[in-house]
Design a protein around this motif. Sequence first.
Motif, PDB file in Angstrom:
ATOM      1  N   UNK A  62      -6.031  -2.877  -0.012  1.00 34.13           N
ATOM      2  CA  UNK A  62      -6.443  -3.250  -1.373  1.00 34.13           C
ATOM      3  C   UNK A  62      -6.292  -2.065  -2.325  1.00 34.13           C
ATOM      4  N   UNK A  63      -6.680  -0.873  -1.853  1.00 31.02           N
ATOM      5  CA  UNK A  63      -6.546   0.327  -2.698  1.00 31.02           C
ATOM      6  C   UNK A  63      -5.078   0.632  -2.946  1.00 31.02           C
ATOM      7  N   UNK A  64      -4.222   0.423  -1.932  1.00 28.75           N
ATOM      8  CA  UNK A  64      -2.792   0.675  -2.124  1.00 28.75           C
ATOM      9  C   UNK A  64      -2.218  -0.270  -3.153  1.00 28.75           C
ATOM     10  N   UNK A  65      -2.662  -1.459  -3.177  1.00 24.21           N
ATOM     11  CA  UNK A  65      -2.173  -2.436  -4.158  1.00 24.21           C
ATOM     12  C   UNK A  65      -2.590  -2.072  -5.585  1.00 24.21           C
ATOM     13  N   UNK A  66      -3.678  -1.260  -5.665  1.00 24.73           N
ATOM     14  CA  UNK A  66      -4.108  -0.846  -7.027  1.00 24.73           C
ATOM     15  C   UNK A  66      -3.256   0.288  -7.580  1.00 24.73           C
ATOM     16  N   UNK A 100      -4.180  10.864 -12.894  1.00 27.96           N
ATOM     17  CA  UNK A 100      -5.163   9.815 -13.078  1.00 27.96           C
ATOM     18  C   UNK A 100      -4.465   8.556 -13.532  1.00 27.96           C
ATOM     19  N   UNK A 101      -4.875   7.370 -13.111  1.00 27.98           N
ATOM     20  CA  UNK A 101      -6.079   7.082 -12.303  1.00 27.98           C
ATOM     21  C   UNK A 101      -5.798   7.038 -10.825  1.00 27.98           C
ATOM     22  N   UNK A 102      -4.553   7.324 -10.391  1.00 31.35           N
ATOM     23  CA  UNK A 102      -4.222   7.242  -8.960  1.00 31.35           C
ATOM     24  C   UNK A 102      -4.973   8.299  -8.174  1.00 31.35           C
ATOM     25  N   UNK A 103      -5.315   9.407  -8.854  1.00 34.23           N
ATOM     26  CA  UNK A 103      -6.009  10.487  -8.142  1.00 34.23           C
ATOM     27  C   UNK A 103      -7.362  10.008  -7.611  1.00 34.23           C
ATOM     28  N   UNK A 104      -8.034   9.210  -8.372  1.00 37.03           N
ATOM     29  CA  UNK A 104      -9.342   8.712  -7.912  1.00 37.03           C
ATOM     30  C   UNK A 104      -9.182   7.856  -6.666  1.00 37.03           C
ATOM     31  N   UNK A 105      -8.149   7.029  -6.645  1.00 38.38           N
ATOM     32  CA  UNK A 105      -7.918   6.185  -5.455  1.00 38.38           C
ATOM     33  C   UNK A 105      -7.571   7.052  -4.271  1.00 38.38           C
ATOM     34  N   UNK A 106      -6.751   8.043  -4.510  1.00 33.61           N
ATOM     35  CA  UNK A 106      -6.365   8.917  -3.401  1.00 33.61           C
ATOM     36  C   UNK A 106      -7.566   9.689  -2.876  1.00 33.61           C
ATOM     37  N   UNK A 115       0.717  11.068   3.329  1.00 33.26           N
ATOM     38  CA  UNK A 115       0.970  10.152   2.207  1.00 33.26           C
ATOM     39  C   UNK A 115       0.149  10.547   0.998  1.00 33.26           C
ATOM     40  N   UNK A 116      -1.084  11.044   1.209  1.00 34.34           N
ATOM     41  CA  UNK A 116      -1.938  11.404   0.064  1.00 34.34           C
ATOM     42  C   UNK A 116      -1.501  12.720  -0.603  1.00 34.34           C
ATOM     43  N   UNK A 117      -0.557  13.446  -0.019  1.00 35.63           N
ATOM     44  CA  UNK A 117       0.001  14.638  -0.655  1.00 35.63           C
ATOM     45  C   UNK A 117       1.058  14.298  -1.692  1.00 35.63           C
ATOM     46  N   UNK A 145       4.185   6.072  -2.571  1.00 34.82           N
ATOM     47  CA  UNK A 145       2.790   6.211  -2.136  1.00 34.82           C
ATOM     48  C   UNK A 145       2.198   4.858  -1.771  1.00 34.82           C
ATOM     49  N   UNK A 146       2.453   3.935  -2.607  1.00 35.22           N
ATOM     50  CA  UNK A 146       1.919   2.589  -2.363  1.00 35.22           C
ATOM     51  C   UNK A 146       2.465   2.013  -1.055  1.00 35.22           C
ATOM     52  N   UNK A 147       3.795   2.162  -0.899  1.00 36.35           N
ATOM     53  CA  UNK A 147       4.403   1.595   0.303  1.00 36.35           C
ATOM     54  C   UNK A 147       3.931   2.314   1.555  1.00 36.35           C
ATOM     55  N   UNK A 148       3.779   3.619   1.452  1.00 40.18           N
ATOM     56  CA  UNK A 148       3.334   4.406   2.598  1.00 40.18           C
ATOM     57  C   UNK A 148       1.924   4.004   3.011  1.00 40.18           C
TER      58      UNK A 148
END
Length: 841
Positions: A656-660, A310-316, A301-303, A666-669
């Motif tokens: 919580x991170x997925x919700x951000x 950014x900013x999703x990269x930081x969460x991943x 999922x993180x691939x 990606x979020x659903x996964x």
Amino acid sequence: MALVLGSLLLLGLCGNSFSGGQPSSTDAPKAWNYELPATNYETQDSHTAGPIGILFELVHIFLYVVQPRDFPEDTLRKVIQKARESKIDYDKPETLILGLKIIYYEAGIILCSVLGLLFIILMPLVGYFFCMCRCCNKCGGEMHQRQKENGLFLRKCFAISLLVICIIISIGIFCGFVANHQVRTRIKRSRKLADSNFKDLRTLLNETPEQIKYILAQYNTTKDKAFSDLNSINSVLGGGILDRLRPNIIPVLDEIKSMATAIKETKEALENMNSTLKSLHQQSTQLSSSLTSVKTSLRASLNDPLCSVRPSSETCNSIRLSLSQLNSNPELRQLPSVDAELDKVNNVLRTDLDGLVQQGYQSLNDIPDRVQSQTKTVVAGIKRVLNSIGSDIHNVTQHLPIQDILSEFSVYVNNTESYIHRNLPTLEEYDSYWWLGGLVICSLLTLIVIFYYLGLLCGVCGYDRHATPTTRGCVSNTGGVFLMVGVGLSFLFCWILMIIVVLTFVFGANVEKLICEPYTSKELFRVLDTPYLLNEDWEYYLSGKLFNKSEMKLTFQQVYSDCKKNRGTYGTLHLENSFDISDYLNINEHTASISSELESLKVNLNIFLLGAAGRKSLQDFAACGIDRMNYDTYLAQTGKSPAGVNLLSFAYDLEAKANSLPPGNLRNSLKRDAQTIKTIHQQRVLPIEQSLSTLYQSVKILQRTGNGLLERVNRILASLDFAQNFITNNISSVIIEETKKYRKTIIGYFEHYMQWIEFSISEKVASCKPVATALDTAVDVFLCSYIIDPLNLFWFGIGKATVFLLPALIFAVKLAKYYRRMDSEDVYDDVETIPMKNPSH
């Protein structure tokens, strides 16, 4: 008659050879289970005179003054010895000395009697000459009164003196009336008193057979108690043996039972631990696989291209870095197995240690039943012996000649009662004569004193100080006449009254001093108990009379004292000299047969204590290594988490991170992976934690079981050895001791019963208290209280009144001159005091 009756009652009972128990102490043995029924007698032990007793005491004091000497025991003995002689030589010195001793003792009574005789002789003579003298106008017979200056004073003195003397005479007359009434009323009580005594004697006759029956009946009580113990030999003897063995065996069996329980608990704990370890290994593997799968999914999922922006990269990147935490605890799969220990414990359990312990308990609990089964023959033999002892005792009591003796004594009592009832009317008739004579005597004295009182009354009331002797009034003259009538009656009858007083005084005083007082003080018995006194061939009269063994000391005083204490006739009369019941009720002879039967009582007991297999199982359990297991290894894992991180927290954080992140794949996964982690926590982690808790409990049980296991087993084995040695070395002595105690208990019933029989027959059966009471009634009550006390009071009162008649008549004669009307008087001149005859006379 009363004295004779009492003596016959006592000697009549003594004269028959009663048979009874041995002469034992009056103190009963300490442990009695029986008591003869109490016998109630009607006749009182003592007699009280009531208020009139004060008057009797006054007479006793007077007699003590007249006769203060002690009871002449030696003199009386010599008198009795002299009375046995066919011919008495009065010229012998010893006879003269004896006579002087009698006179010396009777000096007071003789002196009073001599004074009375002088009174009897002189009073008629004085009265005769006084009468003749007055008839010749002498001795105050002249009807002329010489006037004196102190005439008023003399008249008052004479009047007061006469009044005081008349009061004293009245008190004596009162005593005479009281004594006369007492004799009559007390003689009337004699019939009731005699009936009461005979009723008590018949109670004695009737109760004695009942007492024998009661004694025999108590054998059944004793035998029933022995039979009860014989029938309960399992609980009495077997229970005694069991109680002796319990303290040394039961604790050991309890410890072994506790160890057997600990072995079972150890097995259960090892089995639980073994299954838990296998389950943990499997669950840990499954957890690791599940976490690996979820990490693979998260990496995929993180691939997603969004993770490069950014900013999703930081969460991943943050999620990627936390993936290393998703690992299981590898040490859970490395926990050592307990199969070896479990196999050793199972090998131990192949020996049924708990069953062996129960077998030991059962071998102890079976002791009473085994004792009963092994002693059936002996118990039956003992019962036969006990039944034969009962027959022997019954035969002994049947051979006691009590029934024949009681029949003879009953005839004697009936004859005595008939004699008394035949003669009581005669006694009551004589008593009526005595009462009538006493009433006449008291009335005669009363008449005399009444004349004196009337003379005083008329003289005092009719006296006129202004009247001359020749002019005195009729009332005053009548008073003087009454006084002279009293004087005449006094001279006429006082000497007759004194004859009666002297006769009754001599008889009553001697009976009181020689019978009543020494009977109360028991001095009379000491005289009767003098050796060779009543029979010159017998040292002790009662011993010679009863047993023809006069040298045996059996005294009247001892017999009387024992009867007063309500002691049995057998012990009182020492009748073991004619029939020794102890020879027939020999305790050793009767208990020897019981003892011999009980000595043949043999009990064989085998006590099971674990055995070699049980001992080996305990040793194997101590060597199975439970106490050497590394419990810290297991306990350390029970405190750790099955995973490297709290999966539930990790899942919530991932969610919580997925919700951000922006909406999209990606979020659903990531959300799906977070839910998968939650599922892993629920399905994998929680069961592992539950297994760890079970493992913790099992380890704790094993720790407790294995703590000091070797020392516990060694202690149990040492206690087992001690118990085994005790059984081996002491069970025979325990059985012997308890058998002796059981034998002593059975024999003790009959020893106590035999001793009670001897004690009861000796001290209780046919208690002769009614005989002593009858003797007291005859002598102390009838003779002394009913006859002598009133008789002595009678002569005391009448004698005092008669003696005081002498000064009374003197004062009456003197006083009559001042009350009677004179034929002439003295006339005094006013100047000279020369008396002149009245010319008119």
